[in-house]
Scaffold this active site. Structure first.
Site, PDB file in Angstrom:
ATOM      1  N   ARG A  71      -2.533 -17.980   5.962  1.00  0.00           N
ATOM      2  CA  ARG A  71      -1.192 -17.523   5.564  1.00  0.00           C
ATOM      3  C   ARG A  71      -0.105 -18.252   6.340  1.00  0.00           C
ATOM      4  O   ARG A  71       1.076 -17.982   6.131  1.00  0.00           O
ATOM      5  CB  ARG A  71      -1.072 -16.009   5.786  1.00  0.00           C
ATOM      6  CG  ARG A  71      -0.930 -15.615   7.244  1.00  0.00           C
ATOM      7  CD  ARG A  71      -1.154 -14.158   7.540  1.00  0.00           C
ATOM      8  NE  ARG A  71      -0.257 -13.239   6.859  1.00  0.00           N
ATOM      9  CZ  ARG A  71      -0.287 -11.912   7.043  1.00  0.00           C
ATOM     10  NH1 ARG A  71      -1.164 -11.373   7.887  1.00  0.00           N
ATOM     11  NH2 ARG A  71       0.544 -11.131   6.401  1.00  0.00           N
ATOM     12  N   GLY A  74      -5.187   9.345  13.859  1.00  0.00           N
ATOM     13  CA  GLY A  74      -6.464   9.237  13.149  1.00  0.00           C
ATOM     14  C   GLY A  74      -7.033  10.614  12.814  1.00  0.00           C
ATOM     15  O   GLY A  74      -6.333  11.492  12.300  1.00  0.00           O
ATOM     16  N   ASP A  82      -8.012  -0.204   0.461  1.00  0.00           N
ATOM     17  CA  ASP A  82      -6.840   0.132   1.293  1.00  0.00           C
ATOM     18  C   ASP A  82      -5.886   1.097   0.598  1.00  0.00           C
ATOM     19  O   ASP A  82      -5.193   1.858   1.258  1.00  0.00           O
ATOM     20  CB  ASP A  82      -6.052  -1.138   1.635  1.00  0.00           C
ATOM     21  CG  ASP A  82      -6.895  -2.156   2.394  1.00  0.00           C
ATOM     22  OD1 ASP A  82      -8.072  -1.866   2.691  1.00  0.00           O
ATOM     23  OD2 ASP A  82      -6.356  -3.234   2.693  1.00  0.00           O
ATOM     24  N   GLY A 125      -5.159  13.968  13.446  1.00  0.00           N
ATOM     25  CA  GLY A 125      -3.897  14.335  12.788  1.00  0.00           C
ATOM     26  C   GLY A 125      -2.722  13.530  13.302  1.00  0.00           C
ATOM     27  O   GLY A 125      -2.827  12.322  13.486  1.00  0.00           O
ATOM     28  N   ASN A 142       2.783  -1.550  13.392  1.00  0.00           N
ATOM     29  CA  ASN A 142       1.635  -2.237  12.800  1.00  0.00           C
ATOM     30  C   ASN A 142       1.289  -3.554  13.497  1.00  0.00           C
ATOM     31  O   ASN A 142       1.426  -4.640  12.925  1.00  0.00           O
ATOM     32  CB  ASN A 142       1.936  -2.500  11.315  1.00  0.00           C
ATOM     33  CG  ASN A 142       0.786  -2.030  10.442  1.00  0.00           C
ATOM     34  OD1 ASN A 142      -0.371  -2.098  10.851  1.00  0.00           O
ATOM     35  ND2 ASN A 142       1.109  -1.559   9.256  1.00  0.00           N
ATOM     36  N   ASN A 197       0.850  -1.207   0.000  1.00  0.00           N
ATOM     37  CA  ASN A 197       0.000   0.000   0.000  1.00  0.00           C
ATOM     38  C   ASN A 197       0.880   1.249   0.000  1.00  0.00           C
ATOM     39  O   ASN A 197       0.667   2.188  -0.769  1.00  0.00           O
ATOM     40  CB  ASN A 197      -0.879   0.061   1.249  1.00  0.00           C
ATOM     41  CG  ASN A 197      -1.977  -0.990   1.260  1.00  0.00           C
ATOM     42  OD1 ASN A 197      -2.303  -1.547   0.223  1.00  0.00           O
ATOM     43  ND2 ASN A 197      -2.533  -1.244   2.427  1.00  0.00           N
ATOM     44  N   ASP A 252      -0.943   3.581   6.133  1.00  0.00           N
ATOM     45  CA  ASP A 252      -0.012   3.286   5.025  1.00  0.00           C
ATOM     46  C   ASP A 252       0.093   4.503   4.105  1.00  0.00           C
ATOM     47  O   ASP A 252       1.164   4.821   3.588  1.00  0.00           O
ATOM     48  CB  ASP A 252      -0.505   2.076   4.225  1.00  0.00           C
ATOM     49  CG  ASP A 252      -0.735   0.856   5.114  1.00  0.00           C
ATOM     50  OD1 ASP A 252      -0.043   0.741   6.137  1.00  0.00           O
ATOM     51  OD2 ASP A 252      -1.614   0.038   4.783  1.00  0.00           O
ATOM     52  N   GLY A 263      -6.028   1.690   5.769  1.00  0.00           N
ATOM     53  CA  GLY A 263      -4.994   2.125   4.826  1.00  0.00           C
ATOM     54  C   GLY A 263      -4.532   3.551   5.066  1.00  0.00           C
ATOM     55  O   GLY A 263      -3.560   3.996   4.458  1.00  0.00           O
TER      56      GLY A 263
HETATM   57  P1  ATP Z   1      -4.416   2.063  10.022  1.00  0.00           P
HETATM   58  O1  ATP Z   1      -3.455   1.019  10.557  1.00  0.00           O
HETATM   59  O2  ATP Z   1      -5.868   1.675  10.189  1.00  0.00           O
HETATM   60  O3  ATP Z   1      -4.124   2.495   8.638  1.00  0.00           O
HETATM   61  P2  ATP Z   1      -3.028   4.043  11.690  1.00  0.00           P
HETATM   62  O4  ATP Z   1      -3.276   4.071  13.164  1.00  0.00           O
HETATM   63  O5  ATP Z   1      -1.737   3.525  11.216  1.00  0.00           O
HETATM   64  O6  ATP Z   1      -4.278   3.320  10.997  1.00  0.00           O
HETATM   65  P3  ATP Z   1      -4.303   6.599  11.439  1.00  0.00           P
HETATM   66  O7  ATP Z   1      -3.835   7.427  12.578  1.00  0.00           O
HETATM   67  O8  ATP Z   1      -5.668   6.018  11.514  1.00  0.00           O
HETATM   68  O9  ATP Z   1      -3.200   5.492  11.112  1.00  0.00           O
HETATM   69  O10 ATP Z   1      -4.250   7.475  10.107  1.00  0.00           O
HETATM   70  C1  ATP Z   1      -3.037   8.007   9.613  1.00  0.00           C
HETATM   71  C2  ATP Z   1      -3.184   9.480   9.348  1.00  0.00           C
HETATM   72  O11 ATP Z   1      -4.244   9.691   8.389  1.00  0.00           O
HETATM   73  C3  ATP Z   1      -3.578  10.287  10.589  1.00  0.00           C
HETATM   74  O12 ATP Z   1      -2.418  10.668  11.303  1.00  0.00           O
HETATM   75  C4  ATP Z   1      -4.343  11.442   9.978  1.00  0.00           C
HETATM   76  O13 ATP Z   1      -3.469  12.476   9.626  1.00  0.00           O
HETATM   77  C5  ATP Z   1      -4.974  10.851   8.716  1.00  0.00           C
HETATM   78  N1  ATP Z   1      -6.358  10.476   9.014  1.00  0.00           N
HETATM   79  C6  ATP Z   1      -6.821   9.255   9.358  1.00  0.00           C
HETATM   80  N2  ATP Z   1      -8.156   9.291   9.598  1.00  0.00           N
HETATM   81  C7  ATP Z   1      -8.537  10.562   9.395  1.00  0.00           C
HETATM   82  C8  ATP Z   1      -9.801  11.265   9.475  1.00  0.00           C
HETATM   83  N3  ATP Z   1     -10.926  10.658   9.827  1.00  0.00           N
HETATM   84  N4  ATP Z   1      -9.804  12.596   9.215  1.00  0.00           N
HETATM   85  C9  ATP Z   1      -8.677  13.241   8.850  1.00  0.00           C
HETATM   86  N5  ATP Z   1      -7.473  12.644   8.758  1.00  0.00           N
HETATM   87  C10 ATP Z   1      -7.385  11.326   9.019  1.00  0.00           C
END
Ligand code: ATP
Length: 317
Positions: free
Chosen positions: A105, A227, A295, A230, A165, A37, A259, A256
């Site tokens: 897997r 998330g 994703d 930010g 991850n 990804n 990623d 995703g």
């Molecule tokens: P995943 O493993 O599910 O991909 P993660 O925890 O590695 O999630 P997240 O923090 O969910 O990553 O998302 C990565 C970035 O994407 C965040 O730091 C944010 O900047 C942006 N992002 C994710 N969700 C949102 C949202 N709902 N609104 C705005 N930005 C988002």
């Protein structure tokens, strides 16, 4: 190469209608892998990327390699294993927010990768080596291979970027904690989510995670993904800094985003942007990925990313 990544990519099969797999009349196949990804995101943004992996000599492997290669990623170091199959998993979207994943897997081609499979000069030619905490969970030989890849990268000044991850289904809690913590400590840059922060360090506070990781001489930058809130980052010797999210009014599929964040962030770094700007790029790509189903399908090319960035700026002004 700008970025070389190592990891397994699977075929996911999801019932076309939400609900239990036992009732499914048809399944939707998708190519699914955290590392690919990110490579797809980077490739769409114009960077040279390579993928180290293994697939079986089967149609699923053909499909995965064709998809990844079709996105412009070099697959010369994806081994075709004659003895083991490509891994798959089923993803049921049951309803009421419940998503259930069942992996097939355990004896996959990629889980048989070992240190001897590593193309040393290929890794040494990269600017960044991108790894996640999924690969060391696949098998003992994959675990050894990841540590060996980091060693090769570090010997040649290739910067190691690591996203822990966490995949709880793949290994025991203590083993996961010990291994992922070691890998964080061996990496130059750690991109960590809230779940992983809590699991590894008992906190999601950037300062606290960074304080813990900066005890290792290697780690120089910790980015915490938050998330919809930010991201925040801490550089060695400086205070943590919060980067605001790009507002998303309609989240279609949050999977995703992390990623995508890695792709946007690394693209910024490869363009020589400052850390803050690179984290901002990560936030933008992460946000864009959530607006599209799939994703990696929402990963933008340069033109779409720049129009998203300028549209957002106009909205703010
Ligand atoms: P995943 O493993 O599910 O991909 P993660 O925890 O590695 O999630 P997240 O923090 O969910 O990553 O998302 C990565 C970035 O994407 C965040 O730091 C944010 O900047 C942006 N992002 C994710 N969700 C949102 C949202 N709902 N609104 C705005 N930005 C988002």
């Amino acid at each position: 190469m700008d970025v070389v990544a190592i990891g397994e990519t699977l075929l996911s099969l999801t019932p076309a209608e939400n609900g239990l797999l036992r009732h499914a009349e048809s399944l939707k196949p998708k190519v699914a892998g955290a590392e690919t990804n990110t490579l797809i995101g980077l490739s769409r943004l114009g960077h040279r990327t390579g993928w180290i992996s293994a697939v079986g000599n089967d149609e699923i492997g053909e499909r995965i390699v064709a998809t990844v290669r079709g996105e412009g990623i070099d697959t010369a170091h994806v081994k075709k294993d004659e003895e083991h199959n490509t891994g798959i998993f089923f993803k049921e979207i049951i309803g009421g927010g419940e998503v259930r994943v069942q992996y097939f897997r355990a004896r996959s081609a990629a889980s048989h990768m070992e240190p001897a499979d590593l193309p040393a000069s290929y890794i040494r030619s990269a600017k960044y080596l991108y790894i996640t905490g999924i690969t060391p969970a696949l098998s003992e030989t994959c675990n050894q291979m990841i540590f060996e890849a980091i060693k090769l990268a570090r010997e040649s000044g290739v910067r190691v970027v690591f996203d822990p991850n966490l995949r709880r289904k793949l290994w025991g809690e203590e083993e996961a904690r010990t291994t992922l913590t070691s890998l964080c400590e061996l990496s130059d840059i750690v991109l960590i989510g809230g779940t992983e922060g809590n699991f590894l360090f008992g906190t999601t506070e950037t300062d606290e995670i960074a304080h813990r990781l900066f005890k290792s001489p290697q780690t120089g930058l910790v980015v915490v993904k938050k998330g919809a809130r930010g991201a925040a980052y801490a550089l060695r010797g400086r205070e943590a800094f919060q980067v605001e999210p790009y507002p998303v009014t309609n989240v279609v599929d949050p999977v995703g985003a992390g990623d995508g964040f890695a792709a946007g962030f690394l693209s910024g770094m490869l363009h020589g942007l400052k850390t803050e700007e690179s984290v901002r790029m990560g936030c933008a790509v992460g946000a864009m990925v959530t607006m599209v189903s799939g994703d990696y399908e929402g990963m933008p090319d340069e033109r779409r990313l720049h129009s998203f960035l300028s549209r957002d700026r106009e909205d703010i002004e």
